[in-house]
Design an enzyme around this catalytic site. Structure first.
Site, mmCIF file in Angstrom:
data_model
loop_
_atom_site.group_PDB
_atom_site.id
_atom_site.type_symbol
_atom_site.label_atom_id
_atom_site.label_comp_id
_atom_site.label_asym_id
_atom_site.label_seq_id
_atom_site.Cartn_x
_atom_site.Cartn_y
_atom_site.Cartn_z
ATOM 1 N N GLY A 79 7.078 4.644 14.767
ATOM 2 C CA GLY A 79 7.041 4.830 13.313
ATOM 3 C C GLY A 79 6.540 6.191 12.861
ATOM 4 O O GLY A 79 7.106 6.794 11.949
ATOM 5 N N GLY A 128 0.859 -1.193 0.000
ATOM 6 C CA GLY A 128 0.000 0.000 0.000
ATOM 7 C C GLY A 128 0.889 1.234 0.000
ATOM 8 O O GLY A 128 2.023 1.201 -0.464
ATOM 9 N N ARG A 129 0.346 2.312 0.561
ATOM 10 C CA ARG A 129 1.101 3.572 0.555
ATOM 11 C C ARG A 129 2.443 3.421 1.265
ATOM 12 O O ARG A 129 3.478 3.852 0.757
ATOM 13 C CB ARG A 129 0.285 4.676 1.248
ATOM 14 C CG ARG A 129 -0.839 5.237 0.418
ATOM 15 C CD ARG A 129 -1.577 6.314 1.198
ATOM 16 N NE ARG A 129 -2.250 5.724 2.339
ATOM 17 C CZ ARG A 129 -3.543 5.379 2.347
ATOM 18 N NH1 ARG A 129 -4.290 5.607 1.292
ATOM 19 N NH2 ARG A 129 -4.083 4.832 3.410
ATOM 20 N N ILE A 130 2.431 2.811 2.469
ATOM 21 C CA ILE A 130 3.685 2.721 3.231
ATOM 22 C C ILE A 130 4.652 1.749 2.548
ATOM 23 O O ILE A 130 5.841 2.063 2.388
ATOM 24 C CB ILE A 130 3.409 2.318 4.698
ATOM 25 C CG1 ILE A 130 2.572 3.406 5.393
ATOM 26 C CG2 ILE A 130 4.725 2.096 5.457
ATOM 27 C CD1 ILE A 130 2.074 3.048 6.798
ATOM 28 N N HIS A 187 7.327 1.536 19.309
ATOM 29 C CA HIS A 187 6.247 2.041 18.426
ATOM 30 C C HIS A 187 6.406 3.534 18.124
ATOM 31 O O HIS A 187 5.610 4.368 18.561
ATOM 32 C CB HIS A 187 4.869 1.757 19.043
ATOM 33 C CG HIS A 187 3.757 1.809 18.029
ATOM 34 N ND1 HIS A 187 2.638 1.016 18.092
ATOM 35 C CD2 HIS A 187 3.593 2.566 16.917
ATOM 36 C CE1 HIS A 187 1.834 1.283 17.081
ATOM 37 N NE2 HIS A 187 2.398 2.233 16.337
ATOM 38 N N GLU A 228 1.536 -5.184 22.929
ATOM 39 C CA GLU A 228 1.950 -3.832 23.325
ATOM 40 C C GLU A 228 1.125 -3.308 24.486
ATOM 41 O O GLU A 228 -0.093 -3.515 24.479
ATOM 42 C CB GLU A 228 1.729 -2.899 22.118
ATOM 43 C CG GLU A 228 2.995 -2.613 21.371
ATOM 44 C CD GLU A 228 2.751 -1.757 20.153
ATOM 45 O OE1 GLU A 228 3.001 -2.253 19.053
ATOM 46 O OE2 GLU A 228 2.326 -0.602 20.295
ATOM 47 N N ARG A 230 2.142 -3.976 12.581
ATOM 48 C CA ARG A 230 1.497 -4.390 13.826
ATOM 49 C C ARG A 230 2.093 -5.731 14.246
ATOM 50 O O ARG A 230 2.275 -6.630 13.413
ATOM 51 C CB ARG A 230 -0.014 -4.571 13.640
ATOM 52 C CG ARG A 230 -0.832 -3.296 13.595
ATOM 53 C CD ARG A 230 -0.850 -2.559 14.944
ATOM 54 N NE ARG A 230 -1.686 -1.370 14.881
ATOM 55 C CZ ARG A 230 -1.242 -0.152 14.558
ATOM 56 N NH1 ARG A 230 0.037 0.036 14.286
ATOM 57 N NH2 ARG A 230 -2.075 0.876 14.538
HETATM 58 C C1 8YV Z 1 0.117 5.839 15.523
HETATM 59 C C2 8YV Z 1 0.147 3.784 14.076
HETATM 60 O O1 8YV Z 1 0.977 6.609 16.240
HETATM 61 O O2 8YV Z 1 -1.259 5.193 12.842
HETATM 62 C C3 8YV Z 1 -0.958 4.059 13.153
HETATM 63 O O3 8YV Z 1 -1.579 3.086 12.685
HETATM 64 O O4 8YV Z 1 0.507 2.690 14.259
HETATM 65 C C4 8YV Z 1 0.905 4.804 14.832
HETATM 66 O O5 8YV Z 1 1.878 5.320 13.986
HETATM 67 C C5 8YV Z 1 -0.901 5.286 16.446
HETATM 68 O O6 8YV Z 1 -1.589 4.222 15.904
HETATM 69 C C6 8YV Z 1 -1.870 6.330 16.842
HETATM 70 O O7 8YV Z 1 -3.110 5.816 17.214
#
Ligand code: 8YV
Length: 331
Positions: free
Chosen positions: A295, A159-161, A293, A272, A243
């Site tokens: 990212g 996907g985008r990432i 976490h 987590e 995840r």
């Molecule tokens: C967020 C993330 O900081 O956006 C997401 O899906 O995993 C993180 O980068 C976090 O989920 C905020 O709710």
């Protein structure tokens, strides 16, 4: 005067976002910045028009199915919506939105950093100096890692990432491979020089580095199952910034401990914020690099996520379709 809608925000947000929310809404922000309890979330759902949760809040079917649930919108502060029972919310007529796009590049940067850090033993090397361990000086055969350039990177979830990771990785000379539900548009595959693997099993067996970039949904829970993890090569590395639930973490740990997988770079965990102590031991042994976490943890990104949340709430309250609506069919 018209009453402002009640918006409950479960965590502290960047100052500029909180200020704007207070101007626009009757914003109740959980300023002590610890995750709200299930009971507090349930109460918020009974009193608020809009709830702004984060990854640390589990918005279950029980919460949205309370007979006196008042919520109309769950505007997630985050891209992943695995913290929300989207199906149950939808069935109750509650709209769900997320914050896509604004965290793509930051998350891809963190992914690329781990792709570099693990084979090049960066955290291990840095800790020698920061922990004051003895260093006899440069040596031709000391602290050698593995070269990144020329290696095969297998991206799970294009996907985008995933695509943003591929762009970076290509600049570092990695060969791009990917598994996705369907191939990306030919023009994108061409730009990324990316090879599509319909079979995840076959791809896993051939990659030097594997990057998890798919969302966690019922279909991707333990996508990297014990059986699949065993297909990965002994000299390969895994990076996960998506995840923890996508990998069977216990098996991953066992395989790294047994030398069946070379190492891992993890930003996310199956339970987590608990981190398996065995992972910490592996980190101390230089086998894995662990991030808490982070990212999307940039000031710019978190402000843009907040701006997206505000746009989603405002368009919804104006009786328009919010731009980042998440439907059960999208998962
Ligand atoms: C967020 C993330 O900081 O956006 C997401 O899906 O995993 C993180 O980068 C976090 O989920 C905020 O709710």
């Amino acid at each position: 005067v018209k009453k402002k809608p009640l918006v409950v925000v479960t965590r502290k947000l960047p100052d500029s976002i909180e200020t704007r929310m207070r101007e626009l809404f009757d914003a109740r922000i959980n300023l002590d910045d610890t995750p709200m309890s299930t009971e507090q979330l349930a109460e918020a759902a009974r009193t608020a028009d809009v709830l702004v949760p984060t990854v640390t809040d589990h918005i279950s079917a029980d919460i949205v199915n309370q007979p006196d649930c008042k919520l109309r919108l769950i505007a997630n502060f985050g891209n992943g919506v695995d913290n929300i029972d989207v199906q149950a919310a939808h069935a109750r007529g509650i709209t769900v939105t997320n914050t896509p796009k604004v965290l793509t590049e930051d998350t891809a940067d963190m992914t690329m950093a781990l792709i570099l850090a693990v084979p090049r033993r960066m955290i291990e090397g840095a800790s020698i100096l920061t922990e004051g361990k003895p260093w006899a000086g440069w040596s031709p055969t000391w602290m050698l890692g593995h070269r990144i350039g020329g290696k095969r990177l297998g991206i799970i979830g294009m996907g985008r990432i995933g695509q943003a990771v591929a762009r970076r990785a290509r600049a570092f000379g990695l060969q791009i491979h990917y598994h996705n539900r369907r191939p990306v548009a030919p023009v994108i595959a061409e730009e990324l020089g990316a090879t599509y693997w319909e079979s995840l099993d076959q791809m896993l067996a051939r990659m030097d580095i594997i990057s998890v970039n798919c969302p966690h949904t019922p279909a991707t829970y333990h996508l990297l199952s014990a059986r699949r993890l065993k297909l990965i090569r002994k000299d390969a590395y895994i990076v996960n910034t998506a995840r923890g639930e996508v990998t069977d973490e216990d098996t991953l740990i066992k395989l790294i401990e047994g030398g069946e997988i070379a190492g891992a770079g993890l930003d996310v965990y199956e339970h987590e914020p608990a981190v398996n102590p065995k992972l910490v031991r592996l980190a101390k042994a230089g086998k894995v690099t662990l991030m808490p976490h982070m990212g999307s943890a940039t000031i710019e990104g978190r402000v843009e996520m907040g701006e997206k949340v505000i746009i989603n709430i405002r368009t919804f309250l104006d009786a328009h379709k919010p731009p980042d609506r998440v439907l059960p069919s999208m998962l």
